[in-house]
Design a protein around this motif. Structure first.
Motif, mmCIF file in Angstrom:
data_model
loop_
_atom_site.group_PDB
_atom_site.id
_atom_site.type_symbol
_atom_site.label_atom_id
_atom_site.label_comp_id
_atom_site.label_asym_id
_atom_site.label_seq_id
_atom_site.Cartn_x
_atom_site.Cartn_y
_atom_site.Cartn_z
ATOM 1 N N ALA A 284 0.810 -1.195 0.086
ATOM 2 C CA ALA A 284 0.043 0.142 -0.053
ATOM 3 C C ALA A 284 0.853 1.153 0.044
ATOM 4 C CB ALA A 284 -0.809 -0.155 1.229
ATOM 5 N N VAL A 285 0.462 2.298 -0.520
ATOM 6 C CA VAL A 285 1.079 3.470 -0.335
ATOM 7 C C VAL A 285 0.250 4.437 0.670
ATOM 8 C CG1 VAL A 285 2.291 3.310 -2.499
ATOM 9 C CG2 VAL A 285 -0.087 4.498 -2.388
ATOM 10 N N GLY B 223 3.696 17.382 -0.271
ATOM 11 C CA GLY B 223 2.812 16.048 -0.588
ATOM 12 C C GLY B 223 3.918 14.980 -0.293
ATOM 13 N N MET B 224 3.527 14.310 0.488
ATOM 14 C CA MET B 224 4.630 13.143 0.846
ATOM 15 C C MET B 224 4.272 11.632 0.355
ATOM 16 S SD MET B 224 7.486 12.005 2.339
ATOM 17 C CE MET B 224 7.849 13.310 3.492
ATOM 18 N N LEU B 225 4.905 10.875 -0.249
ATOM 19 C CA LEU B 225 4.770 9.299 -0.711
ATOM 20 C C LEU B 225 5.278 8.489 0.494
ATOM 21 C CD1 LEU B 225 3.522 7.209 -2.538
ATOM 22 C CD2 LEU B 225 5.659 7.593 -3.786
ATOM 23 N N GLY B 226 4.485 7.604 0.884
ATOM 24 C CA GLY B 226 5.188 6.504 1.811
ATOM 25 C C GLY B 226 4.795 5.218 1.331
ATOM 26 N N LEU B 227 5.525 4.067 1.666
ATOM 27 C CA LEU B 227 5.305 3.033 1.088
ATOM 28 C C LEU B 227 5.140 1.927 2.139
ATOM 29 C CD1 LEU B 227 5.242 0.653 -0.964
ATOM 30 C CD2 LEU B 227 7.711 0.547 -1.047
ATOM 31 N N LEU B 228 3.996 0.898 2.335
ATOM 32 C CA LEU B 228 3.986 -0.035 3.263
ATOM 33 C C LEU B 228 4.234 -1.352 2.656
ATOM 34 C CD1 LEU B 228 0.679 1.431 4.752
ATOM 35 C CD2 LEU B 228 2.226 0.027 6.284
ATOM 36 N N GLU B 229 4.984 -2.004 2.894
ATOM 37 C CA GLU B 229 5.445 -3.554 2.316
ATOM 38 C C GLU B 229 4.071 -4.375 2.483
ATOM 39 O OE1 GLU B 229 7.751 -4.316 0.176
ATOM 40 O OE2 GLU B 229 9.240 -2.515 0.715
ATOM 41 N N ARG B 230 3.496 -4.227 3.591
ATOM 42 C CA ARG B 230 2.339 -5.082 3.968
ATOM 43 C C ARG B 230 1.146 -4.092 4.138
ATOM 44 N NH1 ARG B 230 2.459 -10.350 3.810
ATOM 45 N NH2 ARG B 230 0.275 -10.080 4.809
ATOM 46 N N ALA C 59 -0.675 -4.266 7.525
ATOM 47 C CA ALA C 59 -0.042 -4.057 8.784
ATOM 48 C C ALA C 59 -0.121 -2.592 9.135
ATOM 49 C CB ALA C 59 1.490 -4.314 8.697
ATOM 50 N N SER C 60 -1.026 -1.738 8.229
ATOM 51 C CA SER C 60 -0.848 -0.394 8.549
ATOM 52 C C SER C 60 -1.928 0.007 9.630
ATOM 53 C CB SER C 60 -1.827 0.352 7.154
ATOM 54 O OG SER C 60 -3.125 0.028 7.281
ATOM 55 N N CYS C 61 -1.574 1.364 10.209
ATOM 56 C CA CYS C 61 -1.975 1.388 11.615
ATOM 57 C C CYS C 61 -2.717 2.797 11.585
ATOM 58 C CB CYS C 61 -0.761 1.804 12.490
ATOM 59 S SG CYS C 61 -1.057 2.152 14.339
ATOM 60 N N GLY C 62 -4.060 2.862 12.414
ATOM 61 C CA GLY C 62 -4.878 4.019 12.272
ATOM 62 C C GLY C 62 -4.441 4.883 13.584
ATOM 63 N N ILE C 63 -5.334 5.951 13.797
ATOM 64 C CA ILE C 63 -5.258 6.829 14.756
ATOM 65 C C ILE C 63 -5.946 6.504 15.946
ATOM 66 C CG2 ILE C 63 -4.509 8.730 13.168
ATOM 67 C CD1 ILE C 63 -7.243 9.976 13.981
ATOM 68 N N GLY C 64 -7.064 5.352 15.780
ATOM 69 C CA GLY C 64 -8.145 5.363 16.816
ATOM 70 C C GLY C 64 -7.546 4.456 18.007
ATOM 71 N N ILE D 236 4.935 -0.448 14.526
ATOM 72 C CA ILE D 236 3.846 -0.936 13.777
ATOM 73 C C ILE D 236 4.295 -2.211 12.928
ATOM 74 C CG2 ILE D 236 2.278 -0.021 11.546
ATOM 75 C CD1 ILE D 236 2.763 2.930 12.758
ATOM 76 N N GLU D 237 5.225 -2.487 12.430
ATOM 77 C CA GLU D 237 5.555 -3.536 11.565
ATOM 78 C C GLU D 237 5.600 -4.967 12.478
ATOM 79 O OE1 GLU D 237 9.425 -3.356 9.754
ATOM 80 O OE2 GLU D 237 9.097 -5.171 8.372
#
Lengths: 740, 230
Positions: free
Chosen positions: A453-454, A553-560, A563-568, A621-622
């Motif tokens: 995911a980005v 404007g920033m681009l980031g990469l999630l390998e999985r 595994a992404s994390c939210g703010i809640g 997070i990972e």
């Protein structure tokens, strides 16, 4: 340069219309060794405008790092940058301003801003997957600012929703300095396989140039030069373009389909200065000349002159360079999508752009002269205002008695309140890539067919830049990277839009140079090169410049992706902590502005600390140790944990850091490099171990649970606080007084 | 089993719907161009969301005149399940395959958000595998979902059990706050008299995978797949 005194020079009004100075006219004359005719003068003015030629910013922009192992296409090479995200895929991205048109006609100004940035992306062959909009308006107490804000949001929604590209993020900030000059910066990210990246080059002499899309009208003539002069309100209305998102959708699908035929040699969108810059920039990339016959351009107005055809900014048009002999095949795709196409010229030998009307020559200019606008550099001298504004004596500020009430005030203020009322007007789900919707620290878009995911966000705190352009510039990059990191994504690269006042004002030039230096320092520290960008200068009205507003404007990469994390916050009993021990301060804080009505102090950032805290949060997070991670920025710790509580629908009970003398500083003071986290009690020891190993401080603040926000001296019902936060921006945009 | 997703100029949920059917549900699915004269051989026809023809004139009005619509009508007459999602629903209304019409949302704004709908009948191929009263959570994204019809039509819809979904809260109660667009009777979706042509405003293709925040959309697909397989 001394100009011959006997040389006839057009009058001031003529030069002003094409935004050329007298000296620039003489330079053009000398380069040509003759007087440019009227059409040529219009072409030179357009290409040498700040908007196209970057004449005040180009030397400064060279300071940005533009290379890196993941950079496939860097700044200035094509219409947008391209970044490798693995699996043979790339993200193409860029942000661009549409400030001046939006000041005059907010709905169409913003809509065509979205249209323009979409074309920058699909002209590279990429399918747009996300739009983000960074917006700035004057105080919403002012009816004109509300009109502009509602119009801009409506225009973005109208255009993006119809085209079917989700609007997934961005920012809205208000400050009085934007009253006469709002900012509308639109960012787009597109997805493409590496081998499909398409150049906007006109190469191969004899290859036909095909103009597709909307017929050409008189709209938008002088849009680029209009954007390069001060005071948009004083300028002409006729320069604002009108968009057609349905046409854009057809153009998008037809262009991507045409590329699959193999008959397309190059693809270039028409933006500022229309056919002029499209053909000239394509010729420069291809190292060739171009010949265009304006008589072959389909018009929607009668008796248009060659000058008008060349400088029209009619929207939703693309220039296709076809391989000679394959034009019918390419045109058939456009016909299938119901689009008109005209062969208007061809790639030529030599290095000139030649414009004819039928058999009559109307302009002939060397491409090199047009793409190499004269540049201006000024000394960078620290302006006196900084000494005044950087002074802040916190002891003179009364500390509020009712800090619960202060939290409610902060939560309801337009720069902090929920953006839900805005983003629910945007289709943020179409495409079914959006797995991290608006409302988090960054949008998270899955890449179908992969595990990846980005993460995408925009950031820029102009108040910080006004108080300290270097640190403010660095903090904009750092915050964007932090927001992406809080989702678990590794920051890869940025695009940026530099919104400033007149560079001819020494104070503004200083702000521009130092903000670029600060951004450069942060980009180098964080390993995020600048792959594309845009500069918007002369953002002034009634002689007042806006605050320096670099938008990142920033681009980031999630390998999985999973595994992404939210703010809640998740559930009762989770432990809440704060990563990073930068000392919160009131300098340049939202609290200082909202509660004490002051813009003062000297915000600073330590980039080593920033790097460490971001690396740690990604690591946690990972390792799946966190339930939530949230950037602790505007509004300080109290606002950050309140937002995590709202997102989780559960209360919290926290102690304050006893090292702060004042509760208001501990609660609402700001500092970069801090992240509010939550983790289950079972994982907390592991969180502390990893933080210790990384050399990053982690403070345990308390626990998640209940239906109240208890943060040190604050004790307020969660639903009451949520109501203030949820309705704050809607209330302000509607011009209503806050209730209760 | 083979499904067709119709592509009009301006459709923009076509590939999402194709993705949900083919990659999530494993159904062989074709994107079918609007000029196609026949839908023979398809067991399911979906008119996807978007802004067909820019929604100029009226939402769905121009697409309703597209060549493929004759084939959609023929498929409907043969009893093939036909689903119109959002703009597809609007097109079915304009084509006269479903009764009634759409007005702009009562809030006069586009709305993209999650809503709840309550299943009102099991008589359609898209609901027969669920239960009446079951509440589904699905996203909406539209500016004109304010369904209207005259009294006779509404009475007929009621009498013939043609209201398929109504907006509700999470507990299935029809409350004022639960209706996002002001539609009459909180109607979110309806079917034709025969029950095989169904239109709804929410987007099942946007909630067919856990990653997207919900999977209630799968219930529609699973239901129609079971029907076709039977």
């Amino acid at each position: 340069m001394t100009a011959p005194t006997d040389r006839a020079v057009p009058d001031d009004a003529t030069l002003r219309e094409v935004a050329l100075t007298r000296d620039e006219y003489h330079l053009a004359f000398d380069l040509l060794d003759r007087a440019p005719n009227a059409v040529e003068l219009g072409i030179i003015g357009g290409m040498w405008s700040e908007h196209c030629g970057y004449k005040h910013s180009r030397p400064l922009l060279r300071r940005f790092p533009g290379t890196g192992p993941r950079v496939l296409i860097g700044p200035g090479q094509e219409n947008a940058g391209a970044v490798d995200i693995g699996d043979g895929l790339a993200i193409v991205m860029k942000v661009e301003s549409h400030n001046h048109p939006s000041a005059v006609e907010p709905f169409q100004g913003a809509a065509t801003g979205v249209g323009g940035i979409l074309r920058d992306i699909f002209t590279m062959g990429a399918r747009p997957i996300a739009i983000l909009d960074s917006l700035r308006f004057g105080s919403l107490d002012d009816a004109r600012s509300r009109f502009l804000a509602n119009g801009v949001v409506g225009g973005i929604a109208w255009y993006g929703n119809c085209v079917g590209v989700p609007t997934v993020g961005g920012e809205i900030q208000v400050a009085p300095c934007y009253a006469g000059n709002p900012l509308v910066n639109a960012m787009c990210a597109g997805l493409i396989r590496h081998e499909d990246l398409t150049s906007a080059a006109a190469s191969g002499p004899g290859n036909p140039l095909i103009l597709v899309g909307t017929d050409t009208g008189r709209d938008g003539i002088h849009g680029a030069t209009f954007a390069s002069v001060e005071d948009p309100e004083a300028s002409h209305r006729g320069v604002v373009q009108v968009g057609n998102p349905f046409m854009e959708k057809l153009l998008l699908e037809a262009c991507l389909e045409a590329l699959t035929t193999g008959g397309v040699a190059g693809l270039q969108d028409l933006g500022a200065t229309g056919l002029t810059s499209a053909t000239i920039e394509a010729a420069e990339r291809g190292g060739c000349g171009v010949t265009i016959d304006v008589a072959r351009v389909s018009r929607r107005a009668d008796r248009m002159t060659p000058y008008e055809v060349m400088l029209s900014e009619s929207q939703e048009r693309m220039l296709v360079v076809a391989h000679a002999g394959r034009e019918d095949e390419v045109r058939a795709v456009f016909t299938k999508w119901g689009l008109h196409s005209d062969v208007i010229g061809h790639v030529a030998d030599g290095h000139d752009v030649r414009v004819t009307e039928g058999s009559v020559n109307v302009a002939q200019l060397p491409v090199s002269m047009l793409v190499d606008a004269p540049t201006y550099e000024f000394p960078v001298e620290r302006p006196a205002y900084l000494d005044d504004v950087q002074r802040l004596n916190v002891d003179e500020l009364p500390e509020p008695v009712d800090l619960s009430g202060t939290l409610l005030t902060m939560l309801a203020s337009p720069n902090i309140a929920s953006r839900r009322g805005v983003y629910r007007q945007y289709d943020h789900m179409v495409g079914t890539h959006t797995i991290g919707p608006p409302g988090g620290d960054a949008a998270v878009m899955r890449i179908k067919g992969t595990d990846r995911a980005v993460a995408l966000c925009t950031d820029g705190n102009a108040r910080h830049c006004y108080l300290d352009p270097f640190h403010g510039g660095a903090m904009a990059v750092a915050e964007a990277a932090r927001n992406v990191s809080c989702t678990g994504a590794t920051p890869l690269a940025i695009t940026n839009c530099l919104n400033f006042g007149s560079p001819e004002d020494p104070a503004v030039y200083y702000q521009l140079a130092r903000a670029i230096d600060g951004m450069t320092a942060a980009c180098e520290a964080l390993g995020t090169p600048v792959v594309s960008g845009n500069v918007s200068l002369y953002n002034e009205s009634s002689d007042q410049a806006i605050w320096p507003t670099p938008v990142v404007g920033m681009l980031g990469l999630l390998e999985r992706a999973d595994a992404s994390c939210g703010i809640g916050f998740g559930a009762e009993g989770e432990i809440v902590g704060l990563l990073g021990d930068a000392t919160p301060a009131l300098d340049g804080s939202e609290y200082l502005a909202v509660v004490h009505g002051q813009v003062a102090g000297a915000p600073t950032i330590d980039l080593d600390a920033e790097l460490a805290v971001q690396a740690l949060v990604r690591d946690l997070i990972e390792a799946r140790l966190l339930v939530s991670a949230h950037d602790c920025s505007d509004g300080g710790l109290a606002v950050a944990v309140a937002e995590s509580a709202f997102a989780g629908g559960i209360g919290v009970d926290l102690e304050l850091d006893s090292r702060q003398e004042r509760d208001d500083v501990a609660l609402f003071g700001e500092a970069p490099s801090r992240i509010a986290i939550s983790a289950t009690a079972a994982h907390w020891a592991a969180v502390e171990d990893r933080a210790a190993a990384a050399g990053v401080a982690v403070h345990k603040l308390g626990r998640v649970g209940g239906d109240r926000l208890r943060i040190g001296p604050i004790d307020v019902a969660l639903d009451e606080a949520h109501r203030a936060w949820d309705q704050g921006l809607n209330t302000a945009l509607a011009g209503r007084q806050p209730s209760g | 089993m083979r499904a067709a997703v119709i592509v009009f100029p301006g459709s923009n949920c076509d590939t999402d719907t194709h993705h949900a059917l083919s990659h999530v549900m494993g159904v062989p699915t074709d994107l079918v161009w609007h000029a196609t004269p026949s839908l023979d051989g398809y067991d399911l026809v979906v008119l996807p969301g978007g802004f067909s023809y820019g929604d100029y004139l009226r939402t769905g009005a121009m697409a309703a005149q597209a060549r493929v619509m004759r084939a959609v009508r023929e498929a409907a007459d043969r009893g093939v399940p036909v689903l119109g999602i959002c703009n597809g629903f609007q097109i079915l209304l304009e084509a006269g395959l479903l009764p009634g019409a759409m007005l702009p949302n009562a809030c006069v704004e586009f709305r993209c958000e999650w809503v709840h709908v309550r299943v009102e009948t099991r008589r359609t191929p898209f609901t027969e595998a669920t239960d009446v009263g079951r509440v589904l959570r699905m996203p909406i994204a539209h500016g004109e979902g304010n369904y209207v019809a005259d009294h006779e039509t509404l009475d007929a819809l009621h009498d013939n059990d043609q209201v398929v979904w109504r907006y509700s809260d999470a507990a299935g109660r029809r409350t004022a706050g639960a209706n996002p667009n002001g539609s009459v009777g909180d109607i979110a979706g309806i079917c034709n008299a025969r029950g095989n042509v169904v239109g709804l405003m929410p987007h099942p293709e946007r909630c067919s995978e856990t990653a997207l925040g919900g999977t209630d959309g799968r219930l529609l697909w699973e239901s129609v797949l079971a029907r076709v397989a039977a």
